[in-house]
Design an enzyme around this catalytic site. Structure first.
Site, PDB file in Angstrom:
ATOM      1  N   ASP A  82      -1.207  15.622  79.792  1.00 41.72           N
ATOM      2  CA  ASP A  82      -2.418  16.412  79.312  1.00 41.72           C
ATOM      3  C   ASP A  82      -1.928  16.667  77.868  1.00 41.72           C
ATOM      4  O   ASP A  82      -0.825  17.335  77.612  1.00 41.72           O
ATOM      5  CB  ASP A  82      -2.553  17.606  79.994  1.00 41.72           C
ATOM      6  CG  ASP A  82      -3.849  18.408  79.601  1.00 41.72           C
ATOM      7  OD1 ASP A  82      -4.273  18.143  78.507  1.00 41.72           O
ATOM      8  OD2 ASP A  82      -4.039  19.549  80.433  1.00 41.72           O
ATOM      9  N   ASP A  93      -8.498  17.811  73.335  1.00 44.16           N
ATOM     10  CA  ASP A  93      -7.732  18.175  74.415  1.00 44.16           C
ATOM     11  C   ASP A  93      -8.133  17.136  75.623  1.00 44.16           C
ATOM     12  O   ASP A  93      -9.426  16.918  75.658  1.00 44.16           O
ATOM     13  CB  ASP A  93      -8.223  19.452  75.053  1.00 44.16           C
ATOM     14  CG  ASP A  93      -7.542  19.918  76.263  1.00 44.16           C
ATOM     15  OD1 ASP A  93      -6.465  19.406  76.689  1.00 44.16           O
ATOM     16  OD2 ASP A  93      -7.425  21.153  76.507  1.00 44.16           O
ATOM     17  N   HIS A 152     -13.224  24.669  79.294  1.00 44.56           N
ATOM     18  CA  HIS A 152     -13.125  25.907  78.475  1.00 44.56           C
ATOM     19  C   HIS A 152     -13.738  25.350  77.033  1.00 44.56           C
ATOM     20  O   HIS A 152     -13.636  24.060  76.587  1.00 44.56           O
ATOM     21  CB  HIS A 152     -11.648  26.237  78.172  1.00 44.56           C
ATOM     22  CG  HIS A 152     -10.748  25.176  77.965  1.00 44.56           C
ATOM     23  ND1 HIS A 152     -10.524  25.086  76.498  1.00 44.56           N
ATOM     24  CD2 HIS A 152     -10.032  24.406  78.696  1.00 44.56           C
ATOM     25  CE1 HIS A 152      -9.542  23.729  76.445  1.00 44.56           C
ATOM     26  NE2 HIS A 152      -9.094  23.689  77.914  1.00 44.56           N
ATOM     27  N   HIS A 160      -9.363  28.525  73.914  1.00 45.07           N
ATOM     28  CA  HIS A 160     -10.125  29.075  74.838  1.00 45.07           C
ATOM     29  C   HIS A 160     -11.237  30.012  74.310  1.00 45.07           C
ATOM     30  O   HIS A 160     -10.871  31.335  73.986  1.00 45.07           O
ATOM     31  CB  HIS A 160      -9.274  30.004  76.013  1.00 45.07           C
ATOM     32  CG  HIS A 160      -8.611  28.881  76.762  1.00 45.07           C
ATOM     33  ND1 HIS A 160      -8.923  28.358  78.189  1.00 45.07           N
ATOM     34  CD2 HIS A 160      -7.090  28.166  76.746  1.00 45.07           C
ATOM     35  CE1 HIS A 160      -8.009  27.340  78.500  1.00 45.07           C
ATOM     36  NE2 HIS A 160      -7.114  27.346  77.635  1.00 45.07           N
ATOM     37  N   GLU A 185     -12.445  19.627  82.368  1.00 43.65           N
ATOM     38  CA  GLU A 185     -11.320  19.105  83.073  1.00 43.65           C
ATOM     39  C   GLU A 185     -11.258  19.219  84.704  1.00 43.65           C
ATOM     40  O   GLU A 185     -10.566  20.214  85.182  1.00 43.65           O
ATOM     41  CB  GLU A 185      -9.918  19.913  82.261  1.00 43.65           C
ATOM     42  CG  GLU A 185      -9.949  21.009  82.272  1.00 43.65           C
ATOM     43  CD  GLU A 185      -8.631  21.477  81.442  1.00 43.65           C
ATOM     44  OE1 GLU A 185      -7.551  21.196  82.071  1.00 43.65           O
ATOM     45  OE2 GLU A 185      -8.609  22.377  80.527  1.00 43.65           O
ATOM     46  N   GLU A 278      -9.719  14.911  82.106  1.00 43.85           N
ATOM     47  CA  GLU A 278     -10.097  15.695  80.992  1.00 43.85           C
ATOM     48  C   GLU A 278     -10.520  14.958  79.698  1.00 43.85           C
ATOM     49  O   GLU A 278      -9.849  14.102  79.134  1.00 43.85           O
ATOM     50  CB  GLU A 278      -8.953  16.570  80.728  1.00 43.85           C
ATOM     51  CG  GLU A 278      -9.718  17.687  79.336  1.00 43.85           C
ATOM     52  CD  GLU A 278      -8.456  18.800  79.130  1.00 43.85           C
ATOM     53  OE1 GLU A 278      -7.458  18.757  79.277  1.00 43.85           O
ATOM     54  OE2 GLU A 278      -9.196  20.079  78.740  1.00 43.85           O
TER      55      GLU A 278
HETATM   56 MN    MN Z   1      -5.699  19.701  78.516  1.00 48.26          MN
HETATM   57 MN    MN Z   2      -8.024  22.001  78.693  1.00 46.83          MN
END
Ligand code: MN
Ligand code: MN
Length: 294
Positions: A82, A93, A152, A160, A185, A278
């Site tokens: 990640d 992300d 998020h 976030h 995700e 994700e």
């Molecule tokens: Mn991530």
């Molecule tokens: Mn994330």
């Protein structure tokens, strides 16, 4: 809002994800992969939005090797990679799972859940409807979604940004608006479908200036505030500032004083194996644009 920077950060992240996944093989050190990936992010003119997370098997998230980590990938591991890239605070992300064993279906479950969720992202759709689609897809494979981990919203300098995308169907949801940016995700597991906090943490975030006794703690706090601001950092990124023992003491003091937030390592409650997928998306008039697609 600077969509160009979201898209550019996404492109960089997608390319590095492919390279990172290729590095993951039995016998290779986790620390080497983390350092190499973070090096590539800087080389391409961006910055890590958070430390590279490399979580194995029942660990779902928030593992990032410290400077002394000797662990290696082993045959049979299910690896979640990640990574986050930002340009002036505009974040991409992205996460993928690499199966070094026999968890093909588990990996497919989270990957397909992500694709189905992306198809449902459009203005006016409800976040809990997206969660229901994720849950249904993962259960269709005979697994459970991890209910207490979520996607998020992303905002500049903020990982976030308020609204979440659940991985299960929930009673209430939020309406998805055009122009908003989300990381989606899904996590799938053959365990209970919940994660619990491990006692230790390797990833932290600056909260506020607080009085602390130790000089090393004051130095670290000032350094992380200046260099990483509101974004998470790894123990590894500050390990050169003092001795290992003093580093541990300083971080502990800063957490107790609520100067730093500690991201505890998250492990599946019944030690089930966990997969993750994700992507980052920008919600557009008639759907969404995936910024992190290779
Ligand atoms: Mn991530
Ligand atoms: Mn994330």
């Amino acid at each position: 809002m600077d969509y160009e920077k979201y898209i550019e950060a996404g492109k960089i992240a997608a390319g590095i994800m492919e390279e990172g996944i290729a590095m993951i093989k039995p016998g290779v050190k986790l620390l080497r992969v983390a350092n190499d990936i973070e090096g590539l992010i800087e080389e391409r003119g961006a910055k890590p939005a958070f430390p590279v997370n490399i979580s194995l098997n029942a660990v779902a998230a928030h593992y990032s090797p410290d400077a002394w980590d000797e662990s290696i990938f082993e045959k049979g591991d299910l690896v979640k990679l990640d990574l986050g890239v930002h340009l002036d605070g505009y974040i991409a992300d992205i996460a993928k799972s690499k199966d070094l064993g026999e968890n093909k279906d588990l990996v497919n479950a989270s990957t397909e859940a992500l694709e189905n969720a992306i198809d449902a992202m459009k203005p006016g759709a409800m976040t809990n409807e997206v969660g229901a689609i994720i849950e249904e897809t993962i259960k269709g494979y005979g697994f459970r979604p991890v209910s207490n981990l979520t996607g998020h919203m992303l905002r500049q300098w903020n990982l976030h940004g308020g609204i979440i995308i659940p991985n299960v169907s929930t009673r209430h949801g939020d309406q998805i608006e055009e122009g908003s940016v989300f990381a989606i995700e899904p996590f799938a597991t053959d365990g209970a479908g919940r994660v619990v906090d491990e006692t230790n943490a390797i990833i932290f975030r600056y909260i506020a200036d607080r009085p602390v006794r130790m000089k090393e703690a004051r130095d670290i706090l000032k350094h992380v505030k200046t260099n990483f601001g509101s974004l998470p950092f790894a123990e590894r990124w500050v390990s050169g500032m003092t001795s290992r023992i003093k580093l541990t003491q300083a971080l502990r003091q800063l957490i107790l004083q609520k100067a730093l937030y500690a991201y505890h390592i998250l492990r599946e409650k019944e030690h089930g194996t966990v997969s993750q997928a994700e992507h980052t998306v920008i919600v557009k008039e008639d759907g969404c644009e995936v910024t992190t697609r290779a």
